[in-house]
Design a protein around this motif. Structure first.
Motif, PDB file in Angstrom:
ATOM      1  N   ALA A 231      -7.038 -27.121  32.330  1.00  0.00           N
ATOM      2  CA  ALA A 231      -8.471 -27.415  32.412  1.00  0.00           C
ATOM      3  C   ALA A 231      -8.810 -28.254  33.640  1.00  0.00           C
ATOM      4  CB  ALA A 231      -8.931 -28.154  31.158  1.00  0.00           C
ATOM      5  N   CYS A 232      -7.892 -29.146  34.013  1.00  0.00           N
ATOM      6  CA  CYS A 232      -8.228 -30.056  35.114  1.00  0.00           C
ATOM      7  C   CYS A 232      -6.982 -30.688  35.708  1.00  0.00           C
ATOM      8  CB  CYS A 232      -9.171 -31.171  34.637  1.00  0.00           C
ATOM      9  SG  CYS A 232      -8.473 -32.237  33.350  1.00  0.00           S
ATOM     10  N   VAL A 233      -7.134 -31.129  36.940  1.00  0.00           N
ATOM     11  CA  VAL A 233      -6.204 -32.061  37.572  1.00  0.00           C
ATOM     12  C   VAL A 233      -6.949 -33.381  37.661  1.00  0.00           C
ATOM     13  CG1 VAL A 233      -4.941 -32.668  39.669  1.00  0.00           C
ATOM     14  CG2 VAL A 233      -5.043 -30.281  38.906  1.00  0.00           C
ATOM     15  N   ILE A 234      -6.319 -34.466  37.201  1.00  0.00           N
ATOM     16  CA  ILE A 234      -6.970 -35.771  37.206  1.00  0.00           C
ATOM     17  C   ILE A 234      -6.062 -36.808  37.852  1.00  0.00           C
ATOM     18  CG2 ILE A 234      -6.207 -36.161  34.814  1.00  0.00           C
ATOM     19  CD1 ILE A 234      -8.686 -38.010  34.525  1.00  0.00           C
ATOM     20  N   GLY A 235      -6.637 -37.575  38.759  1.00  0.00           N
ATOM     21  CA  GLY A 235      -5.880 -38.627  39.414  1.00  0.00           C
ATOM     22  C   GLY A 235      -6.804 -39.561  40.163  1.00  0.00           C
ATOM     23  N   GLU A 236      -6.273 -40.674  40.591  1.00  0.00           N
ATOM     24  CA  GLU A 236      -6.993 -41.552  41.495  1.00  0.00           C
ATOM     25  C   GLU A 236      -6.853 -40.992  42.909  1.00  0.00           C
ATOM     26  OE1 GLU A 236      -6.514 -46.027  39.983  1.00  0.00           O
ATOM     27  OE2 GLU A 236      -4.609 -44.967  40.152  1.00  0.00           O
ATOM     28  N   PRO A 237      -7.920 -40.916  43.684  1.00  0.00           N
ATOM     29  CA  PRO A 237      -7.777 -40.396  45.049  1.00  0.00           C
ATOM     30  C   PRO A 237      -6.784 -41.213  45.867  1.00  0.00           C
ATOM     31  CG  PRO A 237      -9.958 -41.367  44.699  1.00  0.00           C
ATOM     32  CD  PRO A 237      -9.310 -41.273  43.372  1.00  0.00           C
ATOM     33  N   ILE A 238      -6.782 -42.526  45.657  1.00  0.00           N
ATOM     34  CA  ILE A 238      -5.788 -43.440  46.223  1.00  0.00           C
ATOM     35  C   ILE A 238      -5.250 -44.231  45.049  1.00  0.00           C
ATOM     36  CG2 ILE A 238      -5.364 -45.343  47.830  1.00  0.00           C
ATOM     37  CD1 ILE A 238      -7.946 -44.393  49.307  1.00  0.00           C
ATOM     38  N   SER A 239      -3.956 -44.222  44.841  1.00  0.00           N
ATOM     39  CA  SER A 239      -3.430 -44.802  43.610  1.00  0.00           C
ATOM     40  C   SER A 239      -3.648 -46.306  43.556  1.00  0.00           C
ATOM     41  CB  SER A 239      -1.931 -44.499  43.471  1.00  0.00           C
ATOM     42  OG  SER A 239      -1.163 -45.381  44.266  1.00  0.00           O
ATOM     43  N   ALA A 240      -3.540 -46.858  42.353  1.00  0.00           N
ATOM     44  CA  ALA A 240      -3.770 -48.288  42.145  1.00  0.00           C
ATOM     45  C   ALA A 240      -2.705 -49.151  42.795  1.00  0.00           C
ATOM     46  CB  ALA A 240      -3.844 -48.580  40.647  1.00  0.00           C
ATOM     47  N   THR A 241      -1.582 -48.554  43.163  1.00  0.00           N
ATOM     48  CA  THR A 241      -0.455 -49.364  43.653  1.00  0.00           C
ATOM     49  C   THR A 241      -0.747 -50.180  44.910  1.00  0.00           C
ATOM     50  OG1 THR A 241       0.942 -47.615  42.734  1.00  0.00           O
ATOM     51  CG2 THR A 241       2.012 -49.291  44.092  1.00  0.00           C
ATOM     52  N   PRO A 242      -1.377 -49.765  45.980  1.00  0.00           N
ATOM     53  CA  PRO A 242      -1.900 -48.420  46.212  1.00  0.00           C
ATOM     54  C   PRO A 242      -0.968 -47.568  47.052  1.00  0.00           C
ATOM     55  CG  PRO A 242      -2.817 -49.903  47.832  1.00  0.00           C
ATOM     56  CD  PRO A 242      -1.845 -50.714  47.008  1.00  0.00           C
ATOM     57  N   VAL A 243      -1.055 -46.260  46.843  1.00  0.00           N
ATOM     58  CA  VAL A 243      -0.433 -45.283  47.722  1.00  0.00           C
ATOM     59  C   VAL A 243      -1.535 -44.350  48.180  1.00  0.00           C
ATOM     60  CG1 VAL A 243       1.128 -43.318  47.845  1.00  0.00           C
ATOM     61  CG2 VAL A 243       1.842 -45.406  46.661  1.00  0.00           C
ATOM     62  N   MET A 244      -1.617 -44.110  49.494  1.00  0.00           N
ATOM     63  CA  MET A 244      -2.698 -43.324  50.069  1.00  0.00           C
ATOM     64  C   MET A 244      -2.191 -41.943  50.467  1.00  0.00           C
ATOM     65  SD  MET A 244      -5.374 -44.467  52.993  1.00  0.00           S
ATOM     66  CE  MET A 244      -6.813 -43.449  53.341  1.00  0.00           C
ATOM     67  N   PRO A 245      -2.597 -40.887  49.725  1.00  0.00           N
ATOM     68  CA  PRO A 245      -2.164 -39.533  50.082  1.00  0.00           C
ATOM     69  C   PRO A 245      -2.809 -39.058  51.384  1.00  0.00           C
ATOM     70  CG  PRO A 245      -2.977 -39.644  47.821  1.00  0.00           C
ATOM     71  CD  PRO A 245      -3.398 -40.903  48.499  1.00  0.00           C
ATOM     72  N   SER A 246      -2.266 -37.998  51.940  1.00  0.00           N
ATOM     73  CA  SER A 246      -2.890 -37.372  53.102  1.00  0.00           C
ATOM     74  C   SER A 246      -4.154 -36.641  52.660  1.00  0.00           C
ATOM     75  CB  SER A 246      -1.926 -36.368  53.749  1.00  0.00           C
ATOM     76  OG  SER A 246      -1.747 -35.246  52.900  1.00  0.00           O
ATOM     77  N   LYS A 247      -5.060 -36.433  53.585  1.00  0.00           N
ATOM     78  CA  LYS A 247      -6.270 -35.663  53.269  1.00  0.00           C
ATOM     79  C   LYS A 247      -5.899 -34.235  52.912  1.00  0.00           C
ATOM     80  CE  LYS A 247     -10.897 -34.517  54.925  1.00  0.00           C
ATOM     81  NZ  LYS A 247     -11.933 -34.760  55.957  1.00  0.00           N
ATOM     82  N   ASN A 248      -4.889 -33.686  53.582  1.00  0.00           N
ATOM     83  CA  ASN A 248      -4.457 -32.315  53.323  1.00  0.00           C
ATOM     84  C   ASN A 248      -4.037 -32.141  51.869  1.00  0.00           C
ATOM     85  OD1 ASN A 248      -3.416 -29.562  54.265  1.00  0.00           O
ATOM     86  ND2 ASN A 248      -1.561 -30.472  53.421  1.00  0.00           N
ATOM     87  N   PHE A 249      -3.402 -33.175  51.281  1.00  0.00           N
ATOM     88  CA  PHE A 249      -2.936 -33.052  49.906  1.00  0.00           C
ATOM     89  C   PHE A 249      -4.095 -32.760  48.963  1.00  0.00           C
ATOM     90  CE2 PHE A 249      -2.178 -34.936  45.715  1.00  0.00           C
ATOM     91  CZ  PHE A 249      -1.081 -34.184  45.321  1.00  0.00           C
ATOM     92  N   TRP A 250      -5.140 -33.583  49.032  1.00  0.00           N
ATOM     93  CA  TRP A 250      -6.246 -33.393  48.093  1.00  0.00           C
ATOM     94  C   TRP A 250      -7.040 -32.127  48.392  1.00  0.00           C
ATOM     95  CZ3 TRP A 250      -5.745 -35.094  43.641  1.00  0.00           C
ATOM     96  CH2 TRP A 250      -5.300 -36.384  43.348  1.00  0.00           C
ATOM     97  N   LEU A 251      -7.123 -31.732  49.654  1.00  0.00           N
ATOM     98  CA  LEU A 251      -7.781 -30.462  49.975  1.00  0.00           C
ATOM     99  C   LEU A 251      -7.035 -29.297  49.331  1.00  0.00           C
ATOM    100  CD1 LEU A 251      -8.651 -31.007  53.758  1.00  0.00           C
ATOM    101  CD2 LEU A 251     -10.269 -30.911  51.848  1.00  0.00           C
TER     102      LEU A 251
END
Length: 457
Positions: A231-251
């Motif tokens: 039904a869905c993928v759910i996550g924080e765009p940037i994790s609380a730790t924080p860890v910052m994913p690449s823009k390509n990942f979320w695209l």
């Protein structure tokens, strides 16, 4: 206090030798009386009770203990973007209290709730055109996932290990931490997990961002194809730790959702309202199908949260995914609207962006100066410092990080540890350059002391 098997995933533990030392050195007689009463009356739980200290008040960017000592706070439970007990917000709330614009029963609405909804739609990109409020973040997560399941007609979810989304059964199920699941028996079925794109620490020891992204996307694709019913993928765009994913990942994740008929849900309960140098963290990436907000939405005065979604998903007149007693609470909405107004009027988003860039640049200099500083990640005023034993092994420096934390506390700087060794920094957005310099000096002084072999005693 004797240590038991405890998880350090969500924060520093309340059962260590260092914690005992801190209590003995910093709890005055007056504070100890309340401290002991707190232990007597509240159920004990990890991360919460016994407490760290007893506070007399919270104001602006600071905490104050019973002796009047102040601590520049870099945690704030995520509610203090506009500062604790913001005068502007309090004045608006007092006015609403005087006019008795507080509670509205279900089946009715009020001016404050409508105005807050309009404001949220105004400050978010097109595609987030409908709003629903809830008493807290866990409930908002429940609403978001239920909406996704109702819209898609599917029932499984993909989320990320080591994530936290709340403590309701569905919220805990999609969360990736045993701390909130252990001993509870079967959780909500269909909650599937993959790794979050951590470029410093990942199970494959990849050092290239693209390799990490591709492996997680490969696993996610397998779940879509072999599990189905996502039904869905759910996550924080940037994790609380924080860890910052690449823009390509979320695209690419959004492309997968579109391809397989799932919705993308972003949990911005922590990251929203300017923390990352933009009003919302997803603005660094891609607009989700459903956005979850909380914490600062209540102005640091009230528990309040909500979701935003597309006009085309407003088709559930025959279902209730919220129906909370306080879903249109006027006093909560007043605080939320006033908080957003203050953030805008005082240019706090730009302040977090500008001073956050300076802060992260200075912190990254410590990576080259000290072998125990393994890395720095984040953006704006949402930063994390990875403390290690040494950079050769990148073994987590749990004892070192805890020692640094208590040394900083002694010198008026408060923050939280996540995963045992990550110093997380989420200060109020009202910080000045002088206060950022205080953070840097206090942290570096503590790091130097630990490098020299000093222990906290």
């Amino acid at each position: 206090m004797t240590s038991k098997l405890v998880s350090r995933e969500q924060g520093d533990i309340n059962s260590s030798t260092n914690r005992d030392t801190y209590w003995n050195r910093n709890l005055s007689e007056k504070a100890r009386e309340l401290f002991e009463e707190d232990q007597q009356y509240f159920l004990h739980q990890s991360l919460s009770t016994p407490v760290l200290n007893v506070l007399s008040k919270c104001d602006g960017a600071y905490l104050y203990d019973m002796d009047g000592k102040k601590y520049l706070d870099l945690h704030g439970n995520g509610v203090h973007n506009a500062g604790f007990n913001n005068d502007y917000v309090i004045e608006k709330v007092i006015d609403a209290l005087k006019e008795k614009k507080t509670f509205t029963p279900r089946r009715y609405t009020n001016e404050q709730a409508v105005n807050l909804a309009k404001k949220l739609i105004e400050i978010t990109p097109k595609g987030l055109d409908r709003v629903l409020f809830a008493p807290g973040g866990s409930e908002a997560i429940e609403m978001a996932v239920m909406l996704a399941k109702q819209i898609t007609g599917k029932w499984k979810t993909i989320s990320f290990w080591d994530s936290y989304h709340g403590t309701g059964f569905q919220a805990a199920s999609i969360g990736g931490e045993e701390l909130f699941k252990g001993g509870n028996g079967p959780m909500v079925p269909g909650a599937l997990h993959v790794e979050f794109p951590n470029y410093l620490r990942n199970p494959w020891n990849f050092t290239n961002q693209e390799d990490v992204d591709n492996e997680i996307l490969r696993q996610m694709t397998l779940l879509f194809e072999k599990e189905g019913e996502i039904a869905c993928v759910i996550g924080e765009p940037i994790s609380a730790t924080p860890v910052m994913p690449s823009k390509n990942f979320w695209l690419k994740v959004k492309e997968l959702c579109n391809k397989y008929g799932a919705l993308l849900i972003f949990d911005e309960i922590i990251e929203g309202f300017g923390r990352t140098g933009k009003m919302f963290a997803f603005e660094h990436y891609v607009t989700p199908d459903i956005l979850v907000l909380g914490k600062t939405l209540g102005g640091g005065l009230f528990p309040f949260a909500g979701i935003m979604s597309k006009e085309e998903y407003n088709i559930l007149e025959n279902r209730s995914i919220g129906h909370y007693t306080h879903e249109k609470n006027g006093i909560c909405a007043t605080a939320g609207l006033a908080t957003i107004e203050y953030i805008e009027n005082e240019n706090l988003v730009e302040n977090a962006n500008r001073l956050g860039q300076y802060l992260i640049e200075e912190l990254r200099k410590m990576v080259t100066r000290y072998d125990i500083v393994g890395g720095v990640d984040g953006i704006g005023f949402h930063l994390g410092i990875d403390i290690v034993k040494n950079k050769d092994t990148m073994q987590r420096g749990i004892e070192e990080a805890e020692t640094i934390m208590y040394m900083c506390m002694e010198n008026g700087l408060a923050f939280k540890l996540i995963e045992g060794n990550i110093i997380t920094m989420r200060p109020s957005l009202i910080l000045t350059k002088e206060e950022v310099d205080f953070i840097l000096k206090t942290l570096e002084d503590a790091i130097k002391r630990v490098v020299s072999g000093e222990v906290y005693k």
